[in-house]
Design a protein around this motif. Structure first.
Motif, PDB file in Angstrom:
ATOM      1  N   ASN A  10       0.833  -1.214   0.000  1.00  0.00           N
ATOM      2  CA  ASN A  10       0.000   0.000   0.000  1.00  0.00           C
ATOM      3  C   ASN A  10       0.863   1.257   0.000  1.00  0.00           C
ATOM      4  O   ASN A  10       0.629   2.189   0.773  1.00  0.00           O
ATOM      5  N   GLU A  11       1.858   1.278  -0.869  1.00  0.00           N
ATOM      6  CA  GLU A  11       2.833   2.371  -0.872  1.00  0.00           C
ATOM      7  C   GLU A  11       2.176   3.737  -1.077  1.00  0.00           C
ATOM      8  O   GLU A  11       2.608   4.720  -0.491  1.00  0.00           O
ATOM      9  N   GLU A  12       1.117   3.797  -1.858  1.00  0.00           N
ATOM     10  CA  GLU A  12       0.445   5.081  -2.099  1.00  0.00           C
ATOM     11  C   GLU A  12      -0.161   5.635  -0.802  1.00  0.00           C
ATOM     12  O   GLU A  12      -0.040   6.820  -0.509  1.00  0.00           O
ATOM     13  N   GLU A  13      -0.783   4.762  -0.001  1.00  0.00           N
ATOM     14  CA  GLU A  13      -1.353   5.194   1.281  1.00  0.00           C
ATOM     15  C   GLU A  13      -0.243   5.628   2.237  1.00  0.00           C
ATOM     16  O   GLU A  13      -0.384   6.617   2.955  1.00  0.00           O
ATOM     17  N   VAL A  14       0.847   4.875   2.260  1.00  0.00           N
ATOM     18  CA  VAL A  14       1.972   5.217   3.139  1.00  0.00           C
ATOM     19  C   VAL A  14       2.586   6.544   2.711  1.00  0.00           C
ATOM     20  O   VAL A  14       2.970   7.362   3.546  1.00  0.00           O
ATOM     21  N   LEU A  15       2.634   6.795   1.395  1.00  0.00           N
ATOM     22  CA  LEU A  15       3.163   8.058   0.894  1.00  0.00           C
ATOM     23  C   LEU A  15       2.325   9.235   1.400  1.00  0.00           C
ATOM     24  O   LEU A  15       2.872  10.258   1.819  1.00  0.00           O
ATOM     25  N   LYS A  16       1.013   9.090   1.410  1.00  0.00           N
ATOM     26  CA  LYS A  16       0.132  10.143   1.937  1.00  0.00           C
ATOM     27  C   LYS A  16       0.402  10.365   3.426  1.00  0.00           C
ATOM     28  O   LYS A  16       0.482  11.502   3.886  1.00  0.00           O
ATOM     29  N   ALA A  17       0.552   9.267   4.172  1.00  0.00           N
ATOM     30  CA  ALA A  17       0.833   9.369   5.609  1.00  0.00           C
ATOM     31  C   ALA A  17       2.192  10.027   5.846  1.00  0.00           C
ATOM     32  O   ALA A  17       2.339  10.860   6.755  1.00  0.00           O
ATOM     33  N   LEU A  18       3.181   9.673   5.020  1.00  0.00           N
ATOM     34  CA  LEU A  18       4.511  10.282   5.134  1.00  0.00           C
ATOM     35  C   LEU A  18       4.435  11.779   4.877  1.00  0.00           C
ATOM     36  O   LEU A  18       5.025  12.579   5.604  1.00  0.00           O
ATOM     37  N   TYR A  19       3.685  12.158   3.859  1.00  0.00           N
ATOM     38  CA  TYR A  19       3.515  13.581   3.539  1.00  0.00           C
ATOM     39  C   TYR A  19       2.883  14.322   4.722  1.00  0.00           C
ATOM     40  O   TYR A  19       3.346  15.395   5.103  1.00  0.00           O
ATOM     41  N   GLN A  20       1.855  13.745   5.323  1.00  0.00           N
ATOM     42  CA  GLN A  20       1.202  14.364   6.483  1.00  0.00           C
ATOM     43  C   GLN A  20       2.171  14.467   7.665  1.00  0.00           C
ATOM     44  O   GLN A  20       2.203  15.484   8.364  1.00  0.00           O
ATOM     45  N   GLU A  21       2.956  13.434   7.855  1.00  0.00           N
ATOM     46  CA  GLU A  21       3.931  13.449   8.950  1.00  0.00           C
ATOM     47  C   GLU A  21       4.983  14.536   8.729  1.00  0.00           C
ATOM     48  O   GLU A  21       5.367  15.245   9.658  1.00  0.00           O
ATOM     49  N   GLN A  22       5.438  14.682   7.488  1.00  0.00           N
ATOM     50  CA  GLN A  22       6.434  15.714   7.170  1.00  0.00           C
ATOM     51  C   GLN A  22       5.836  17.114   7.364  1.00  0.00           C
ATOM     52  O   GLN A  22       6.514  18.015   7.844  1.00  0.00           O
ATOM     53  N   LEU A  23       4.568  17.294   6.970  1.00  0.00           N
ATOM     54  CA  LEU A  23       3.904  18.588   7.191  1.00  0.00           C
ATOM     55  C   LEU A  23       3.835  18.911   8.677  1.00  0.00           C
ATOM     56  O   LEU A  23       4.077  20.061   9.081  1.00  0.00           O
ATOM     57  N   GLN A  24       3.502  17.912   9.490  1.00  0.00           N
ATOM     58  CA  GLN A  24       3.421  18.129  10.941  1.00  0.00           C
ATOM     59  C   GLN A  24       4.793  18.466  11.517  1.00  0.00           C
ATOM     60  O   GLN A  24       4.914  19.345  12.362  1.00  0.00           O
ATOM     61  N   LYS A  25       5.829  17.795  11.036  1.00  0.00           N
ATOM     62  CA  LYS A  25       7.192  18.107  11.501  1.00  0.00           C
ATOM     63  C   LYS A  25       7.552  19.553  11.175  1.00  0.00           C
ATOM     64  O   LYS A  25       8.132  20.257  12.000  1.00  0.00           O
TER      65      LYS A  25
END
Length: 176
Positions: free
Chosen positions: A144-159
């Motif tokens: 599910n790399e596409e879903e993980v990519l979205k989660a990574l993007y959200q995590e980077q925004l929060q950082k």
């Protein structure tokens, strides 16, 4: 056990790294060979070993010497497959760090070490770093790399938001 053409018994032993080996001699000069190297050589008769490269077990099982499980890779790539024991992750280069996950690559020119809330995000971020710098290390297979990519993007925004709130990375004369 196998018999040589002179009828002598060949005894396989196990190296300290878990590889099955045989002891051979040519012109009375003894040599030790890993069985997976012999199998690879028999399947690839024109093969010439190069310094800095080795025969790798794709599935990391040193007892699985089937030819389809063997490939020729750089030592750097092969060593990057060895995840640290006790790191608690199913991914290469990812270790548990308290409630978070640390992604790392020990490359002298392009090192990488970053903390993530999700193990999957850490693995994907590590892959992205490898891709960006075209590094020859093991890539993680992520479902599910596409879903993980979205989660990574959200995590980077929060950082980034957290850094801005704390003023980390900003010069004192800059306005928020």
């Amino acid at each position: 056990f196998h018999k040589s053409k002179e009828g002598q018994l060949l005894i396989s032993t196990e190296s300290k790294y878990g590889y099955k080996c045989v002891h051979l001699s040519k012109n009375k000069k003894p040599t030790t060979w890993a069985i997976h190297e012999i199998i690879y050589l028999l399947a690839n008769p024109d093969f010439k070993k190069t310094e800095g490269y080795c025969i790798d077990h794709i599935d990391n099982d040193t007892k699985n010497n089937k030819i389809e499980n063997l490939r020729y890779v750089s030592n750097t790539y092969n060593n990057s497959k060895k995840n640290k024991a006790g790191c608690g992750s199913k991914y290469y280069g990812i270790c548990k760090n308290g409630d978070n996950w640390c992604a790392s690559i020990k490359d002298k020119n392009h090192p990488f070490c970053e903390i993530f809330k999700s193990e999957h995000c850490a693995a994907l971020a590590r892959n992205k770093h490898l891709d960006f710098f075209k590094l020859d290390y093991v890539r993680n297979k992520i479902e599910n790399e596409e879903e993980v990519l979205k989660a990574l993007y959200q995590e980077q925004l929060q950082k980034q938001k957290d850094k801005e709130e704390k003023g980390v990375g900003y010069r004192s004369d800059c306005k928020k």
